[in-house]
Scaffold this active site. Structure first.
Site, short mmCIF file in Angstrom:
data_model
loop_
_atom_site.label_atom_id
_atom_site.label_comp_id
_atom_site.label_asym_id
_atom_site.label_seq_id
_atom_site.Cartn_x
_atom_site.Cartn_y
_atom_site.Cartn_z
N GLN A 38 1.16 3.40 2.06
CA GLN A 38 1.67 3.61 3.42
C GLN A 38 2.39 2.37 3.95
O GLN A 38 2.50 2.17 5.16
CB GLN A 38 0.53 4.01 4.35
CG GLN A 38 0.07 5.44 4.14
CD GLN A 38 1.18 6.48 4.43
OE1 GLN A 38 2.12 6.21 5.18
NE2 GLN A 38 1.05 7.66 3.85
N SER A 39 2.89 1.55 3.05
CA SER A 39 3.55 0.30 3.46
C SER A 39 4.87 0.55 4.20
O SER A 39 5.75 1.26 3.71
CB SER A 39 3.82 -0.53 2.20
OG SER A 39 4.81 -1.50 2.45
N ASN A 40 4.99 -0.05 5.39
CA ASN A 40 6.26 -0.01 6.11
C ASN A 40 7.33 -0.78 5.34
O ASN A 40 8.50 -0.41 5.31
CB ASN A 40 6.12 -0.66 7.49
CG ASN A 40 5.14 0.08 8.37
OD1 ASN A 40 5.27 1.27 8.58
ND2 ASN A 40 4.15 -0.64 8.90
N ALA A 89 7.59 -1.17 2.11
CA ALA A 89 8.09 -0.39 0.98
C ALA A 89 9.10 0.66 1.47
O ALA A 89 10.17 0.83 0.89
CB ALA A 89 6.92 0.28 0.25
N SER A 137 0.86 -1.17 0.00
CA SER A 137 0.00 0.00 0.00
C SER A 137 0.91 1.24 0.00
O SER A 137 2.09 1.14 0.35
CB SER A 137 -0.90 0.00 1.24
OG SER A 137 -0.16 0.49 2.34
#
Ligand SMILES: *Cc1c(COP(=O)(O)O)cnc(C)c1O
Length: 328
Positions: free
Chosen positions: A74-76, A78, A72
């Site tokens: 807001q992916s940690n 990523a 997403s």
């Protein structure tokens, strides 16, 4: 077990394991320990760093120059992939689920600062995102780059090995400090962290229950995913041991409305931890996991000696500032 994995060191050492006396006083827990994987040492920390040590080790061993992953906006995962790739001298390309990036705060802000290449895909879910990443990798190859694709959450046998190793480290730390938790509670998203720990436990048994608090999938589906991942890792390591669904304990009662949306119970747990310990959990993963831990304890489903595995995620506090505005 002859598998050789290259490790690209990203952590500054082992993360701390310590007692939460303030939380014990406020909840009636007899012994509450925390494993601080929010302090894995780079870019605000989090569990993905343990996976990335081995994933980037593999990427570098294969001579790759660009890391492609997704999640997403807001992916940690990523954010940490982008940061760790930078540290290793690689480019980071991020493929996001959905059509819109959303607010440039928290993880997405950090991705921008890290100079990651980013795009939205319009698709949702791990499999469709992986297909998008593969397509992007093909474009990268045509431009003369050598891409390395990391699936959502970094949950592959190579990534999950980081948590097999973390299990061994934890057992040593527990005996050093003389801790005897009956259960370990952690947040579960894509499943690789729990699968790695379960594989570690299968290979080096200890009388400690591992309890995964789902933030995304229903328990039956998540159980299938975790069993498959743990068994893939065991096979990858050359072990004959296999897990059955009966050996996997996941709870899906603490997801709240859905993945990525804070829950009242999760935010309440965040306030409690902050006010008793000065320690922050996050609204998407660890707050919900802590809410699960406390609820399971209050309903006598787990004992009073527990370990909370803090998996990071704290940049999301800023993305979801409004969800804390309601309370005085
Ligand atoms: C990704 C993540 C998890 C879940 O890890 P999985 O291996 O995907 O199950 C838990 N907590 C945080 C903060 C995460 O970013």
């Amino acid at each position: 077990m002859t598998t050789h994995l290259s490790r690209y060191p990203l952590m500054w050492g082992e993360t701390p394991l310590h007692r939460l006396h303030g939380l014990e006083r406020m909840t009636g827990l007899e012994e509450c320990w925390v494993k601080r994987d929010d302090l894995t040492g780079i870019a605000f920390g989090g569990n993905k760093v343990r996976k990335l040590e081995y994933l980037l080790g593999d990427a570098l061993a294969k001579g790759c120059d660009t890391v492609i992953t997704g999640g997403s906006p807001q992916s940690n995962h990523a954010r940490l992939t982008a940061a760790c790739a930078r540290r290793a001298g690689l480019e980071a390309w991020l493929c996001f689920a959905g059509k819109h990036m959303g607010i440039q705060q928290g993880n997405l802000l950090l991705d921008h600062i890290l100079g990651a290449e980013m795009k939205t895909t319009g698709v949702y879910g791990s499999e469709p995102l992986l297909e998008e990443m593969e397509k992007w990798a093909e474009e990268a190859r045509q431009k003369g780059k050598k891409p390395y694709v990391i699936p959502v959450g970094g949950s592959t046998p190579i990534g999950d090995y980081g948590y097999k190793r973390a299990w061994d480290v934890l057992l040593d730390q527990l005996s050093e400090v003389g801790a005897h938790p009956e259960s370990i509670v952690l947040a579960v998203g894509s499943g690789g962290t729990l699968a790695g720990l379960l594989a570690g436990k299968a290979l080096r048994p200890a009388p400690i229950k591992l309890i995964g608090i789902s933030v995304w999938l229903k328990a039956d589906e998540l159980t299938r995913v975790v069993v498959r991942m743990a068994n893939d890792l065991l096979a990858f390591l050359g072990s004959d041991r296999r897990l059955s669904a009966a050996e996997v304990h996941v709870e899906d009662a603490y997801i709240g409305k859905k993945y990525g949306v804070p829950s009242d119970a999760g935010n309440e747990a965040i306030r409690l931890l902050a006010r008793s310990e000065g320690l922050f959990a996050d609204p998407i993963y660890t707050g919900k996991a802590l809410a699960g831990l406390l609820d399971l304890f209050h309903r006598c489903r787990i004992g009073s000696r527990v370990l909370f595995w803090h998996t990071g995620g704290t940049p999301a506090l800023f993305t979801h500032a409004h969800s804390f505005a309601r309370e005085g």
